[in-house]
Design a protein around this motif. Structure first.
Motif, PDB file in Angstrom:
ATOM      1  N   ALA A  61       0.811  -1.223   0.000  1.00 54.18           N
ATOM      2  CA  ALA A  61       0.000   0.000   0.000  1.00 54.18           C
ATOM      3  C   ALA A  61       0.840   1.267   0.000  1.00 54.18           C
ATOM      4  O   ALA A  61       0.486   2.252  -0.657  1.00 54.18           O
ATOM      5  CB  ALA A  61      -0.929   0.008   1.212  1.00 54.18           C
ATOM      6  N   GLU A  62       1.948   1.261   0.755  1.00 52.84           N
ATOM      7  CA  GLU A  62       2.745   2.472   0.916  1.00 52.84           C
ATOM      8  C   GLU A  62       4.236   2.144   0.964  1.00 52.84           C
ATOM      9  O   GLU A  62       4.844   2.109   2.029  1.00 52.84           O
ATOM     10  CB  GLU A  62       2.351   3.211   2.196  1.00 52.84           C
ATOM     11  N   PRO A  63       4.838   1.880  -0.197  1.00 54.79           N
ATOM     12  CA  PRO A  63       6.253   1.532  -0.213  1.00 54.79           C
ATOM     13  C   PRO A  63       7.149   2.588   0.443  1.00 54.79           C
ATOM     14  O   PRO A  63       8.130   2.244   1.102  1.00 54.79           O
ATOM     15  CB  PRO A  63       6.587   1.365  -1.689  1.00 54.79           C
ATOM     16  N   ALA A  64       6.815   3.854   0.314  1.00 55.66           N
ATOM     17  CA  ALA A  64       7.636   4.904   0.928  1.00 55.66           C
ATOM     18  C   ALA A  64       7.570   4.810   2.453  1.00 55.66           C
ATOM     19  O   ALA A  64       8.575   5.039   3.137  1.00 55.66           O
ATOM     20  CB  ALA A  64       7.205   6.284   0.454  1.00 55.66           C
ATOM     21  N   LEU A  65       6.425   4.468   3.000  1.00 55.44           N
ATOM     22  CA  LEU A  65       6.286   4.313   4.442  1.00 55.44           C
ATOM     23  C   LEU A  65       7.044   3.070   4.918  1.00 55.44           C
ATOM     24  O   LEU A  65       7.688   3.097   5.973  1.00 55.44           O
ATOM     25  CB  LEU A  65       4.809   4.241   4.845  1.00 55.44           C
ATOM     26  N   ALA A  66       7.009   2.005   4.140  1.00 57.67           N
ATOM     27  CA  ALA A  66       7.803   0.814   4.478  1.00 57.67           C
ATOM     28  C   ALA A  66       9.293   1.175   4.507  1.00 57.67           C
ATOM     29  O   ALA A  66      10.024   0.742   5.401  1.00 57.67           O
ATOM     30  CB  ALA A  66       7.530  -0.311   3.475  1.00 57.67           C
ATOM     31  N   ALA A  67       9.722   1.997   3.563  1.00 53.56           N
ATOM     32  CA  ALA A  67      11.123   2.454   3.551  1.00 53.56           C
ATOM     33  C   ALA A  67      11.427   3.308   4.774  1.00 53.56           C
ATOM     34  O   ALA A  67      12.516   3.205   5.349  1.00 53.56           O
ATOM     35  CB  ALA A  67      11.416   3.225   2.265  1.00 53.56           C
ATOM     36  N   ASP A  68      10.471   4.130   5.209  1.00 52.66           N
ATOM     37  CA  ASP A  68      10.657   4.927   6.427  1.00 52.66           C
ATOM     38  C   ASP A  68      10.902   4.014   7.629  1.00 52.66           C
ATOM     39  O   ASP A  68      11.771   4.294   8.458  1.00 52.66           O
ATOM     40  CB  ASP A  68       9.428   5.787   6.727  1.00 52.66           C
ATOM     41  N   VAL A  69      10.131   2.928   7.739  1.00 56.57           N
ATOM     42  CA  VAL A  69      10.296   1.994   8.852  1.00 56.57           C
ATOM     43  C   VAL A  69      11.704   1.399   8.824  1.00 56.57           C
ATOM     44  O   VAL A  69      12.385   1.344   9.845  1.00 56.57           O
ATOM     45  CB  VAL A  69       9.209   0.897   8.830  1.00 56.57           C
ATOM     46  N   LEU A  70      12.157   0.978   7.648  1.00 57.56           N
ATOM     47  CA  LEU A  70      13.508   0.411   7.540  1.00 57.56           C
ATOM     48  C   LEU A  70      14.589   1.432   7.833  1.00 57.56           C
ATOM     49  O   LEU A  70      15.568   1.130   8.511  1.00 57.56           O
ATOM     50  CB  LEU A  70      13.713  -0.188   6.152  1.00 57.56           C
ATOM     51  N   ARG A  71      14.414   2.647   7.345  1.00 61.46           N
ATOM     52  CA  ARG A  71      15.400   3.696   7.617  1.00 61.46           C
ATOM     53  C   ARG A  71      15.470   3.976   9.112  1.00 61.46           C
ATOM     54  O   ARG A  71      16.557   4.077   9.694  1.00 61.46           O
ATOM     55  CB  ARG A  71      15.070   4.979   6.858  1.00 61.46           C
ATOM     56  N   GLU A  72      14.329   4.069   9.749  1.00 63.24           N
ATOM     57  CA  GLU A  72      14.304   4.319  11.191  1.00 63.24           C
ATOM     58  C   GLU A  72      14.893   3.148  11.973  1.00 63.24           C
ATOM     59  O   GLU A  72      15.527   3.353  13.006  1.00 63.24           O
ATOM     60  CB  GLU A  72      12.881   4.626  11.658  1.00 63.24           C
ATOM     61  N   ALA A  73      14.724   1.928  11.489  1.00 67.88           N
ATOM     62  CA  ALA A  73      15.353   0.774  12.137  1.00 67.88           C
ATOM     63  C   ALA A  73      16.870   0.953  12.135  1.00 67.88           C
ATOM     64  O   ALA A  73      17.538   0.691  13.147  1.00 67.88           O
ATOM     65  CB  ALA A  73      14.953  -0.524  11.437  1.00 67.88           C
ATOM     66  N   GLY A  74      17.417   1.411  11.028  1.00 69.74           N
ATOM     67  CA  GLY A  74      18.852   1.674  10.955  1.00 69.74           C
ATOM     68  C   GLY A  74      19.278   2.805  11.879  1.00 69.74           C
ATOM     69  O   GLY A  74      20.331   2.734  12.513  1.00 69.74           O
ATOM     70  N   GLU A  75      18.463   3.835  11.992  1.00 67.57           N
ATOM     71  CA  GLU A  75      18.759   4.947  12.890  1.00 67.57           C
ATOM     72  C   GLU A  75      18.718   4.496  14.346  1.00 67.57           C
ATOM     73  O   GLU A  75      19.555   4.907  15.157  1.00 67.57           O
ATOM     74  CB  GLU A  75      17.775   6.103  12.661  1.00 67.57           C
ATOM     75  N   VAL A  76      17.765   3.653  14.687  1.00 67.48           N
ATOM     76  CA  VAL A  76      17.683   3.098  16.046  1.00 67.48           C
ATOM     77  C   VAL A  76      18.941   2.292  16.337  1.00 67.48           C
ATOM     78  O   VAL A  76      19.563   2.435  17.397  1.00 67.48           O
ATOM     79  CB  VAL A  76      16.416   2.235  16.228  1.00 67.48           C
ATOM     80  N   ALA A  77      19.323   1.430  15.402  1.00 67.56           N
ATOM     81  CA  ALA A  77      20.516   0.600  15.603  1.00 67.56           C
ATOM     82  C   ALA A  77      21.746   1.470  15.833  1.00 67.56           C
ATOM     83  O   ALA A  77      22.554   1.195  16.723  1.00 67.56           O
ATOM     84  CB  ALA A  77      20.721  -0.331  14.414  1.00 67.56           C
TER      85      ALA A  77
END
Length: 119
Positions: A61-77
């Motif tokens: 539904a929202e590939p850009a939002l899925a990318a946001d989740v992955l980017r934030e996962a990297g920022e958290v790490a």
């Protein structure tokens, strides 16, 4: 309806501030908080603010939002000091894979050796 907050969804209620959580990072589209049942020394969940039942429906539904989740996962790490030693990002999709809250979320795990294969 996908994308809209669900009154009975634990994670939607955390996003709204109705249920407390130990928030470690927030963006316009995501919230990251510590898992209440950690499986590693660092175990943070990264969720989209919008409700999607699983990672597959979010990505469709929202590939850009899925990318946001992955980017934030990297920022958290990185913020947790895991980027040098390594970490794992896991999406459980469906009850058979261990998903217990049906709001898309990424688990960021690290701080110990993570064996392969998992589970």
């Amino acid at each position: 309806m996908a994308g809209e907050a669900q009154a009975d969804c634990l994670f939607c209620r955390i996003v709204k501030g109705e249920i407390p959580a130990t928030i470690v990072r927030e963006s316009e589209t995501t919230v990251a908080f510590r898992d209440i049942n950690p499986q590693a020394p660092t175990h943070v969940l990264v969720i989209p603010r919008a409700h999607y039942p699983d990672a597959a429906s979010l990505a469709a539904a929202e590939p850009a939002l899925a990318a946001d989740v992955l980017r934030e996962a990297g920022e958290v790490a990185a913020a947790e000091g895991l980027d040098g030693s390594g970490y794992r990002v896991v999406f459980n999709t469906g009850a058979g894979a261990g998903q217990t809250v049906f709001h898309a979320h990424a688990h960021v795990l690290g701080g110990r050796g993570l064996q392969w294969p998992p589970g």
